[in-house]
Design an enzyme around this catalytic site. Structure first.
Site, PDB file in Angstrom:
ATOM      1  N   HIS A 184       0.795  -1.233   0.000  1.00 19.75           N
ATOM      2  CA  HIS A 184       0.000   0.000   0.000  1.00 19.75           C
ATOM      3  C   HIS A 184       0.823   1.277   0.000  1.00 19.75           C
ATOM      4  CE1 HIS A 184       1.016   0.016   4.255  1.00 19.75           C
ATOM      5  NE2 HIS A 184       0.592   1.256   4.318  1.00 19.75           N
TER       6      HIS A 184
HETATM    7  C1  UD1 Z   1      -2.020   5.677   6.001  1.00 18.83           C
HETATM    8  C2  UD1 Z   1      -0.697   6.098   6.655  1.00 18.83           C
HETATM    9  C3  UD1 Z   1       0.324   4.966   6.509  1.00 18.83           C
HETATM   10  C4  UD1 Z   1      -0.219   3.678   7.042  1.00 18.83           C
HETATM   11  C5  UD1 Z   1      -1.544   3.371   6.356  1.00 18.83           C
HETATM   12  C6  UD1 Z   1      -2.166   2.099   6.875  1.00 18.83           C
HETATM   13  C7  UD1 Z   1      -0.105   8.469   6.581  1.00 18.83           C
HETATM   14  C8  UD1 Z   1       0.823   9.443   5.970  1.00 18.83           C
HETATM   15  N1  UD1 Z   1      -0.126   7.265   6.012  1.00 18.83           N
HETATM   16  O1  UD1 Z   1      -1.796   5.545   4.623  1.00 18.83           O
HETATM   17  O2  UD1 Z   1       1.488   5.310   7.237  1.00 18.83           O
HETATM   18  O3  UD1 Z   1       0.716   2.645   6.796  1.00 18.83           O
HETATM   19  O4  UD1 Z   1      -2.436   4.456   6.590  1.00 18.83           O
HETATM   20  O5  UD1 Z   1      -3.363   1.823   6.233  1.00 18.83           O
HETATM   21  O6  UD1 Z   1      -0.778   8.800   7.528  1.00 18.83           O
HETATM   22  N2  UD1 Z   1      -9.557   4.985   2.508  1.00 18.83           N
HETATM   23  C9  UD1 Z   1     -10.715   4.264   2.679  1.00 18.83           C
HETATM   24  N3  UD1 Z   1     -11.163   4.049   3.962  1.00 18.83           N
HETATM   25  C10 UD1 Z   1     -10.506   4.502   5.034  1.00 18.83           C
HETATM   26  C11 UD1 Z   1      -9.320   5.235   4.857  1.00 18.83           C
HETATM   27  C12 UD1 Z   1      -8.860   5.463   3.591  1.00 18.83           C
HETATM   28  O7  UD1 Z   1     -11.344   3.826   1.741  1.00 18.83           O
HETATM   29  O8  UD1 Z   1     -10.972   4.261   6.162  1.00 18.83           O
HETATM   30  C13 UD1 Z   1      -9.049   5.218   1.145  1.00 18.83           C
HETATM   31  C14 UD1 Z   1      -9.274   6.612   0.651  1.00 18.83           C
HETATM   32  O9  UD1 Z   1      -9.581   6.537  -0.684  1.00 18.83           O
HETATM   33  C15 UD1 Z   1      -7.900   7.266   0.814  1.00 18.83           C
HETATM   34  C16 UD1 Z   1      -6.957   6.095   0.627  1.00 18.83           C
HETATM   35  O10 UD1 Z   1      -7.657   4.973   1.146  1.00 18.83           O
HETATM   36  O11 UD1 Z   1      -7.729   8.291  -0.077  1.00 18.83           O
HETATM   37  C17 UD1 Z   1      -5.638   6.234   1.368  1.00 18.83           C
HETATM   38  O12 UD1 Z   1      -5.874   6.507   2.763  1.00 18.83           O
HETATM   39  P1  UD1 Z   1      -4.884   7.501   3.583  1.00 18.83           P
HETATM   40  O13 UD1 Z   1      -5.304   7.529   4.995  1.00 18.83           O
HETATM   41  O14 UD1 Z   1      -4.769   8.788   2.839  1.00 18.83           O
HETATM   42  O15 UD1 Z   1      -3.484   6.865   3.454  1.00 18.83           O
HETATM   43  P2  UD1 Z   1      -3.004   5.371   3.605  1.00 18.83           P
HETATM   44  O16 UD1 Z   1      -2.414   4.987   2.295  1.00 18.83           O
HETATM   45  O17 UD1 Z   1      -4.079   4.504   4.187  1.00 18.83           O
END
Ligand code: UD1
Length: 364
Positions: free
Chosen positions: A204
């Site tokens: 991821h």
């Molecule tokens: C975040 C953390 C990363 C961690 C990861 C674990 C930061 C900088 N990054 O990255 O260190 O390893 O979480 O998962 O804080 N989304 C959903 N549902 C959710 C949350 C997110 O569908 O509950 C989707 C959204 O489209 C979002 C994408 O996932 O844009 C990425 O989520 P985001 O929290 O921005 O970053 P992660 O890649 O999850």
């Protein structure tokens, strides 16, 4: 004293659960409020973890949701300020390295509230990782820095952090693993999988999944590995949207993100893990499961030095070579880092309760 304990994203939840537990016997004299920033909000990225780990409902949910990194960080800061002003805590406790960690640390510090950082001092030296920026900024302003290993202590001392702020306490994520592992092992494996007869894949990191070329290289290697062993692939939401158009080997089984207990059970009984996660490097080391980390660097070098982790980068040849070597039976047992013994959270709470009460706070 009053504490605000902050969690926002999936890897935070395993780290706060034992801290909440360790505060419980002191509930008559100290108050702990749990703040969920809402950085992760989907059931399978958040609620399921609270349920599996028996974490109480958050006292406050900032409900910030997704966004670009600056936008998300800023939204958390704006939403957290009134919470600090209303509650006037003695300490804000942040864990790990996600956007919620740095946002709440910075907000608290600017209001004159003391900040404790759990899992301080880890360094990948890779400023293209959003987490590295978060770690550096959080550590630079924290008043207490709780570390998981002595390499982290050394990193902090080299950056000029005063020795009395640094406390080597162990790893709260491993506290949770030790508490939950027997429950996790009792859960059934997904249909058709037998212990030791499958690999687990997680992917991821923006550096691996946001570029189609990089993702194609990594998935090419995984396709070749699937010729020899079935691969279970819980797909993170960031990765899901980018998999369209890639042809995966029929023995790669994609599943939705899993909650804590089934995932821990899956890893614990696997033949090996292929990952770009931070936490899984540590969990596999404690479980004695071979781990291939598909990144050019790691902020957790102790897992390579004494554990079961091998840093393989993203070169498909190297990934395949190391995977074949494991499948041919060449695995190392590794050992468990000092103080990863299930008592880190107790040590953290002992240190916190030993701190003098601050008489002046700018937010008061
Ligand atoms: C975040 C953390 C990363 C961690 C990861 C674990 C930061 C900088 N990054 O990255 O260190 O390893 O979480 O998962 O804080 N989304 C959903 N549902 C959710 C949350 C997110 O569908 O509950 C989707 C959204 O489209 C979002 C994408 O996932 O844009 C990425 O989520 P985001 O929290 O921005 O970053 P992660 O890649 O999850």
């Amino acid at each position: 004293m009053k504490f605000l304990l902050v969690a926002g994203a999936r890897p935070n939840f395993m780290k706060i659960a034992p801290i909440m537990d360790a505060f419980r016997p002191h509930g008559d004299r100290h108050q702990v409020f749990l703040v969920h920033t809402g950085q992760h909000y989907s059931r399978n990225m958040s609620d399921d973890f609270f349920r599996d780990l028996g974490i109480p409902e958050p006292d406050i949910n900032l409900e910030v949701g997704s966004g670009s990194h600056p936008e998300q960080t800023a939204r958390i800061m704006i939403a957290f300020e009134p919470v600090c002003l209303e509650h006037r805590p003695d300490w804000v406790i942040v864990v790990g390295d996600v956007n919620s960690t740095v946002a709440c640390a910075l907000t608290a510090k600017k209001l004159g509230i003391r900040v404790a950082h759990v899992e301080a001092g880890l360094r990948s030296r890779d400023m293209s990782m959003p987490e590295e920026i978060n770690r550096l900024c959080t550590d630079a302003i924290s008043d207490l820095l709780f570390t998981t290993d002595t390499m982290a202590d050394e990193n902090l001392r080299n950056e000029g952090v005063a020795g009395e702020k640094i406390h080597f306490v162990g790893n709260t994520m491993i506290d949770t693993l030790r508490q939950q592992i027997s429950r996790a092992r009792q859960l059934p494996l997904p249909d058709g999988l037998a212990p030791g007869q499958y690999a687990v894949l997680t992917l991821h990191r923006p550096a691996n999944v946001d570029s189609p070329d990089r993702l194609a290289l990594v998935l090419g290697a995984i396709n070749a590995i699937a010729d020899r062993i079935p691969v279970v692939f819980p797909v993170h939401p960031r990765t899901a949207s980018r998999l369209n158009g890639f042809e995966l080997h029929p023995r790669i089984r994609t599943v939705a993100p899993m909650s804590y207990l089934p995932f821990l059970g899956l890893v614990a009984q696997s033949r090996m893990v292929l990952t770009d996660s931070g936490g899984i490097q540590e969990e596999s080391t404690v479980l004695g499961i071979p781990c291939l980390t598909m990144r050019p660097n790691t902020e957790r070098p102790i897992t390579c030095e004494i554990g079961t982790n091998v840093l393989v980068g993203t070169d498909p040849q190297r990934i395949m070579q190391e995977a074949h070597s494991i499948l041919d039976g060449h695995t190392r047992t590794g050992s468990i880092p000092e103080k990863w013994d299930g008592r880190a959270a107790e040590r953290i709470v002992d240190v916190l309760l030993d701190q003098p009460v601050q008489t002046s706070c700018r937010c008061a």
